[in-house]
Design a protein around this motif. Structure first.
Motif, PDB file in Angstrom:
ATOM      1  N   HIS A   6      -3.755  -1.372  -4.198  1.00 63.44           N
ATOM      2  CA  HIS A   6      -4.087  -1.126  -2.802  1.00 63.44           C
ATOM      3  C   HIS A   6      -3.291   0.085  -2.303  1.00 63.44           C
ATOM      4  N   THR A   7      -3.966   1.078  -1.729  1.00 60.87           N
ATOM      5  CA  THR A   7      -3.252   2.249  -1.208  1.00 60.87           C
ATOM      6  C   THR A   7      -3.418   2.321   0.312  1.00 60.87           C
ATOM      7  N   ALA A  21       0.826  -1.203   0.000  1.00 62.70           N
ATOM      8  CA  ALA A  21       0.000   0.000   0.000  1.00 62.70           C
ATOM      9  C   ALA A  21       0.863   1.257   0.000  1.00 62.70           C
ATOM     10  N   VAL A  22       1.933   1.242   0.805  1.00 63.03           N
ATOM     11  CA  VAL A  22       2.816   2.414   0.845  1.00 63.03           C
ATOM     12  C   VAL A  22       3.442   2.632  -0.527  1.00 63.03           C
ATOM     13  N   LYS A  23       3.906   1.543  -1.126  1.00 71.27           N
ATOM     14  CA  LYS A  23       4.546   1.652  -2.437  1.00 71.27           C
ATOM     15  C   LYS A  23       3.558   2.232  -3.457  1.00 71.27           C
ATOM     16  N   ASN A  24       2.344   1.661  -3.506  1.00 74.73           N
ATOM     17  CA  ASN A  24       1.357   2.153  -4.471  1.00 74.73           C
ATOM     18  C   ASN A  24       0.979   3.599  -4.211  1.00 74.73           C
ATOM     19  N   HIS A  56      -6.092   0.549   3.019  1.00 78.05           N
ATOM     20  CA  HIS A  56      -5.666  -0.213   4.190  1.00 78.05           C
ATOM     21  C   HIS A  56      -6.342   0.341   5.441  1.00 78.05           C
ATOM     22  N   LEU A  57      -6.406   1.658   5.485  1.00 83.15           N
ATOM     23  CA  LEU A  57      -7.042   2.355   6.600  1.00 83.15           C
ATOM     24  C   LEU A  57      -8.526   2.018   6.670  1.00 83.15           C
ATOM     25  N   SER A  65      -5.721   0.882  12.950  1.00 80.92           N
ATOM     26  CA  SER A  65      -6.050   1.824  11.882  1.00 80.92           C
ATOM     27  C   SER A  65      -5.615   3.242  12.250  1.00 80.92           C
ATOM     28  N   SER A  66      -5.588   3.549  13.552  1.00 80.82           N
ATOM     29  CA  SER A  66      -5.097   4.865  13.962  1.00 80.82           C
ATOM     30  C   SER A  66      -3.616   5.010  13.653  1.00 80.82           C
TER      31      SER A  66
END
Lengths: 320, 291
Positions: free
Chosen positions: A274-275, A94-97, A279-280, A293-294
């Motif tokens: 997926h971003t 997700a971080v990469k995308n 994910h959040l 999630s926080s």
């Protein structure tokens, strides 16, 4: 009696000189004098604090806990962050995308907005208004995203598939949004399509405030072509809009998750698009793991604010 | 010399090459087609009768245009247990009430922060400024908690009340007021004994109409597009945007109706924008990050 009058005279010179008071006395007096201003701010700021400031602060707090909304939060230190960065492969995807999305859509949409605004600036007002509408309209409605889904439909009724097949480039139709190579590029294209928004209008507005005589003076001073004019006259004059537009573009570039969801579904095929936002959403409003999630929200917050402050610092050097 | 130049339109002043003009025109045409094509396609698709939707290969034009997709939009949804008009009502209600509150509260705060000198004003403004640097995604989890604590989940107010505190319109209005409302006029009104509230309403607000329209457009646009998925679960409270996405998931047979829905979704904010375009541009001319 006379002493009192003297004291009263000394105490109430009108207005009380600021130097006679401590900073806090002065502030308190000013606050009382302007109580109406606080009342005017109250409704807006009450809502702003509850729904924007508080969530950021509370997220930072909850990110250090395990909390499922039913039992009381349980303090666990930085466990959530360790899990996020060391144990959660999907988060890394997700971080990469998210970064691929932001690094491409942010600058591209910024410069598309700036150059388009600049190119249409000299057109007659009516034509300019029509072109502005065409370029701005895609950002007005998220409902239009579905049209792209039809254009890139997975079966041969989709325009893209039908054209590619007629040109004999492909034999069978491509499931564009079920295909790891296609999801990201297509989502980025659609994101760019919707990205001429607030910053675009801000640039158009900024360009119109530049006084004409500056261009004339520059022409007399030996500006040769439009690029020199842009660099030496136009950009320095619209620095405020350049900064504001950057904030709008950067913030927006981290916020294209909804487009991905609309096009590729949630979760997207093999998490190919997926971003962090997804994910959040997954942990926050589907699984109700508030603590985890926080932590994601806090990371996203820091990335967004960091990117904005960094770029603003760089841009404030333009023309200096 | 200088006077002679000043009388000319600055376009003529020696800085424009023909090659450059041609390049720019080509860029605008290509980029413009890219921007316009999906909207054109949506229009064509929404006008196709059912048999043309099933044509293979799909055509870029429509042979027998029909409005039946638009009427189907209303009829086919009526058969589901929530009438289609209900989705429209929900969206309009949320958009209108949300925008109205944002306009009233936002303009009050913008006036106070920009035109009254009181302790704390710069902090209050900085808060709004920094809020532009992150999105509602960050706040969504905690907001869900807050809204359910307040008992607002699954009501219109879950969307409307947070929208009253939306910052973009308020920010732009504040920036517009800084130079757009003269301090001298406000000062003389105050000396005449006009209360702040009265000064705000009778003097400042009429001077910042472009900023109102801008706030209205942005707030309305955001709320009109709300898909309400998380905060509203009851079918009869869901929004138009949600209903459209349900139709589209019905596949190619519903593609015409889906496109018709997308057109309706787009046309309303477009009209609002067209009506106020010149005023918005005027407001955006004062946009900037300055304090």
């Amino acid at each position: 009696m006379s002493e009192n009058t003297v004291q009263a005279k000394q105490k109430t010179p009108k207005p009380v000189a600021r130097k006679d008071m401590t900073k806090w006395q002065w502030t308190w007096k000013e606050m009382k004098r302007n109580y109406v201003a606080y009342l005017m701010c109250l409704p807006f700021y009450l809502i702003f604090i509850i729904f924007t400031v508080l969530p950021v602060v509370l997220s930072m707090f909850f990110s250090l806990t395990i909390f499922n909304m039913i039992e009381a939060p349980q303090f666990v230190g930085i466990d959530n962050y360790l899990r996020l960065f060391l144990d959660d492969d999907i988060f890394i995807i997700a971080v990469k995308n998210t970064f691929i999305f932001a690094v491409i859509t942010g600058p591209v949409s910024y410069f598309l907005s700036l150059f388009t605004a600049w190119f249409i600036n000299e057109l007659p007002p009516k034509i300019r208004a029509v072109i502005t509408l065409i370029f701005y309209a895609p950002s007005l409605s998220t409902g239009m995203t579905v049209i792209w889904k039809v254009i890139f439909d997975g079966d041969s009724y989709g325009y893209a598939n039908s054209i590619l097949m007629r040109l004999d480039l492909i034999q069978a139709s491509i499931q564009f949004f079920q295909n790891e190579t296609w999801i990201m590029p297509l989502c980025i294209v659609v994101a760019l399509w919707t990205s001429l928004g607030v910053s675009f209008l801000s640039f158009i507005g900024g360009l119109q405030t530049i006084p004409k005589d500056q261009y004339e003076a520059a022409a007399v001073d030996g500006i040769r072509n439009r690029w020199q004019e842009l660099w030496y006259v136009t950009l320095p004059n619209m620095k405020q809009q350049l900064l504001f537009g950057a904030v709008m573009s950067i913030t927006q570039s981290f916020n294209f998750g909804q487009i991905v969801t609309d096009l590729a579904g949630f979760p997207s095929y093999n998490y190919a698009a997926h971003t962090i936002m997804h994910h959040l959403q997954d942990y926050g409003t589907t699984r109700f793991e508030v603590g985890y999630s926080s932590a994601i929200a806090t990371v996203l917050f820091i990335i967004m604010i960091g990117a904005n402050l960094l770029v603003n610092k760089l841009l404030s050097k333009v023309g200096q | 010399m200088a006077r002679k130049l000043r009388t000319r339109n600055h376009k003529v002043v020696l800085t424009r090459s023909k090659g450059g003009d041609a390049g720019i025109t080509v860029f605008l045409i290509i980029f413009g087609l890219f921007m316009f094509f999906p909207m054109y396609y949506a229009i064509v698709q929404s006008l196709k009768p059912l048999d043309e939707l099933w044509n293979y290969p799909p055509k870029f034009y429509v042979v027998n245009p029909t409005l039946s997709n638009f009427s189907d939009l209303f009829q086919s949804m009526t058969s589901s247990w929530v009438p289609f008009s209900r989705y429209i009502f929900n969206t309009v209600f949320i958009a209108v009430v949300g925008t109205f509150g944002n306009l009233v509260f936002g303009s009050l705060a913008a006036y106070a922060v920009s035109k009254i000198k009181f302790p704390g004003r710069s902090i209050l403004f900085a808060g709004v400024k920094y809020s532009l640097m992150f999105t509602a995604t960050v706040t969504s989890t905690v907001n869900f908690l807050t809204l359910s604590t307040l008992g607002l989940v699954d009501t219109y107010w879950a969307i409307i009340i947070p929208a009253w505190g939306a910052t973009l319109g308020m920010f732009l209005m504040r920036q517009f007021m800084v130079d757009g409302v003269s301090d001298t006029i406000l000062e003389s009104a105050r000396l005449d004994g006009s209360s702040e509230l009265r000064t705000y309403w009778t003097i400042a607000m009429p001077m910042v109409k472009p900023a109102w329209l801008t706030l209205i457009v942005y707030s309305f646009k955001d709320l009109w597009n709300t898909s309400s998925s998380v905060y509203i679960q009851s079918e009869q409270l869901k929004t138009f945007n949600y209903a459209i996405s349900q139709i589209v998931s019905g596949g190619i047979a519903r593609a015409g109706v889906g496109a018709a829905g997308a057109i309706v979704m787009l046309i309303v904010p477009v009209i609002v924008f067209v009506v106020s375009q010149s005023r918005i541009i005027e407001t955006m001319a004062t946009s900037g990050m300055k304090d």
